[in-house]
Enzyme design. Structure first.
Site, PDB file in Angstrom:
ATOM      1  N   GLU A   1      -5.969   8.566  10.293  1.00 27.71           N
ATOM      2  CA  GLU A   1      -4.828   8.666  10.754  1.00 27.71           C
ATOM      3  C   GLU A   1      -4.501   9.176  12.003  1.00 27.71           C
ATOM      4  O   GLU A   1      -3.649   8.881  12.769  1.00 27.71           O
ATOM      5  CB  GLU A   1      -3.464   9.094   9.668  1.00 27.71           C
ATOM      6  CG  GLU A   1      -3.656   8.052   8.653  1.00 27.71           C
ATOM      7  CD  GLU A   1      -2.520   8.216   7.638  1.00 27.71           C
ATOM      8  OE1 GLU A   1      -1.399   8.650   7.909  1.00 27.71           O
ATOM      9  OE2 GLU A   1      -2.375   7.498   6.539  1.00 27.71           O
TER      10      GLU A   1
ATOM     11  N   CYS B   1     -11.260   3.291  -0.712  1.00 21.54           N
ATOM     12  CA  CYS B   1      -9.930   3.446  -0.076  1.00 21.54           C
ATOM     13  C   CYS B   1      -9.606   2.924   1.072  1.00 21.54           C
ATOM     14  O   CYS B   1     -10.543   2.632   1.671  1.00 21.54           O
ATOM     15  CB  CYS B   1      -9.815   5.197  -0.058  1.00 21.54           C
ATOM     16  SG  CYS B   1      -8.449   5.837   0.954  1.00 21.54           S
TER      17      CYS B   1
ATOM     18  N   HIS C   1      -8.433   3.422   3.774  1.00 22.89           N
ATOM     19  CA  HIS C   1      -8.762   3.947   5.211  1.00 22.89           C
ATOM     20  C   HIS C   1     -10.174   4.022   5.430  1.00 22.89           C
ATOM     21  O   HIS C   1     -10.636   3.965   6.704  1.00 22.89           O
ATOM     22  CB  HIS C   1      -8.213   5.451   5.311  1.00 22.89           C
ATOM     23  CG  HIS C   1      -6.907   5.490   5.372  1.00 22.89           C
ATOM     24  ND1 HIS C   1      -6.082   5.276   4.295  1.00 22.89           N
ATOM     25  CD2 HIS C   1      -5.965   6.356   6.192  1.00 22.89           C
ATOM     26  CE1 HIS C   1      -4.718   5.517   4.403  1.00 22.89           C
ATOM     27  NE2 HIS C   1      -4.827   6.041   5.726  1.00 22.89           N
TER      28      HIS C   1
ATOM     29  N   CYS D   1      -3.672  -1.051  -2.199  1.00 23.60           N
ATOM     30  CA  CYS D   1      -4.147   0.501  -2.154  1.00 23.60           C
ATOM     31  C   CYS D   1      -5.007   0.639  -3.478  1.00 23.60           C
ATOM     32  O   CYS D   1      -4.689   0.005  -4.625  1.00 23.60           O
ATOM     33  CB  CYS D   1      -2.650   1.017  -2.642  1.00 23.60           C
ATOM     34  SG  CYS D   1      -2.782   2.840  -2.900  1.00 23.60           S
TER      35      CYS D   1
ATOM     36  N   ASP E   1       0.845  -1.254   0.186  1.00 19.45           N
ATOM     37  CA  ASP E   1      -0.069  -0.009  -0.019  1.00 19.45           C
ATOM     38  C   ASP E   1       1.037   1.124  -0.111  1.00 19.45           C
ATOM     39  O   ASP E   1       2.099   1.124   0.360  1.00 19.45           O
ATOM     40  CB  ASP E   1      -0.895  -0.044   1.308  1.00 19.45           C
ATOM     41  CG  ASP E   1      -1.791   1.231   1.314  1.00 19.45           C
ATOM     42  OD1 ASP E   1      -2.342   1.488   0.356  1.00 19.45           O
ATOM     43  OD2 ASP E   1      -1.835   1.901   2.221  1.00 19.45           O
ATOM     44  N   SER E   2       0.306   2.393  -0.053  1.00 24.19           N
ATOM     45  CA  SER E   2       0.818   3.738  -0.014  1.00 24.19           C
ATOM     46  C   SER E   2       1.267   3.951   1.253  1.00 24.19           C
ATOM     47  O   SER E   2       2.403   4.967   1.597  1.00 24.19           O
ATOM     48  CB  SER E   2      -0.044   4.903  -0.657  1.00 24.19           C
ATOM     49  OG  SER E   2      -0.946   4.795  -0.158  1.00 24.19           O
TER      50      SER E   2
END
Ligand code: DGL
Length: 268
Positions: free
Chosen positions: A151, A183, A185, A72, A9-10
């Site tokens: 985050e 996405c 998150h 991702c 993932d990023s």
């Protein structure tokens, strides 16, 4: 086959995908790479995301992985085809599994997609959904503020509720009956998003669907780990910020992250 599965993932978000794989495939070892030095991918160009993704696949192949999951959404949308063309190893992304689940769930044929700017711009979810069912209409919305909110750990917070309202009211007006959390998150905001959209809207979690698709892929290729006596091993690598990564991982994963190593990904 005991070789690990590579997951990348990023940054930290792909741990939502790793978590689903750990739950659904508890005997599979994982090598996770989070590109924490170069995150976010969601505002980068296709060429850049392809270059980064190829470097990461090269790195994961040095770990002798048997398959790779592009956790991702942005990298899946922008780079999956190129990765599959270039590398001789099974590689899956998160877009198709999410789209398949949404196409199965929708009755009204109005499907919402929320994702990063780059994923929305790529039109990948739309394309995939309309290939699966041409009657589906898709309304997409980029929700860039969701990533920092998650985050920061603001999963249940008034600020987050306000941002959700701001981004999602169009989708509500449009009366989507299924919403893809496109996405990494966003599944962590599932409760807050669900509260706002209403319980009649199906929230589709591509992370969950991808773990299911991975199981099918491993069975088809006959590379599922059949050794159920040896515990799975999990190794974590990042390109920067080890401490922050471990902090986030401890919030998301069902296991303790003991060791995370730094990788100079530009050298791959
Ligand atoms: N992992 C990215 C995704 O799923 C979100 C964060 C970023 O923009 O890199 O699209």
């Amino acid at each position: 086959m005991q070789q690990a599965i590579g997951v990348f993932d990023s940054g930290v978000g792909g741990l939502t995908v790793a978590r689903e794989i750990m739950r659904q495939l508890p005997y599979e070892s994982l090598v996770y790479f989070g590109d924490t030095a170069r995150v976010p991918y969601g505002s980068k160009s296709k060429d850049t995301v392809i270059r980064y993704s190829k470097q990461i696949v090269r790195f994961l192949m040095t770990k002798n992985v048997k398959a790779i999951v592009v956790a991702c959404n942005t990298a899946s949308a922008l780079a999956l085809d190129e990765l599959q063309d270039e590398f001789d190893i099974p590689i899956i992304g998160v877009i198709k599994p999410g789209a398949v689940a949404a196409a199965e769930a929708t009755v009204s044929k109005n499907v919402g997609v929320i994702a990063t700017e780059a994923t929305v711009k790529s039109g990948s979810y739309n394309l995939c959904l309309r290939e699966l069912d041409p009657q589906i209409t898709v309304v997409s919305k980029a929700c860039p503020l969701f990533v920092p909110l998650v985050e920061e750990g603001l999963l249940e917070d008034r600020i987050t509720d306000d941002v959700i309202q701001r981004y999602l009211h169009e989708l509500k007006d449009y009366q989507v009956d299924s919403l893809i959390l496109g996405c990494t998150h966003y599944p962590l905001l599932r409760n807050a998003i669900g509260r706002y959209m209403g319980e009649e809207v199906n929230l589709i979690n591509p992370a969950y669907e991808t773990a299911k698709a991975l199981k099918t892929l491993l069975e088809e290729k006959d590379i599922l780990n059949r050794d159920v006596k040896t515990p799975a091993l999990y190794a974590f690598f990042v390109s920067d910020g080890v401490d922050n990564f471990i902090k986030f991982a401890d919030r998301v994963l069902p296991v303790d992250v003991k060791m995370t190593s730094l990788v100079n990904i530009e050298s791959y």
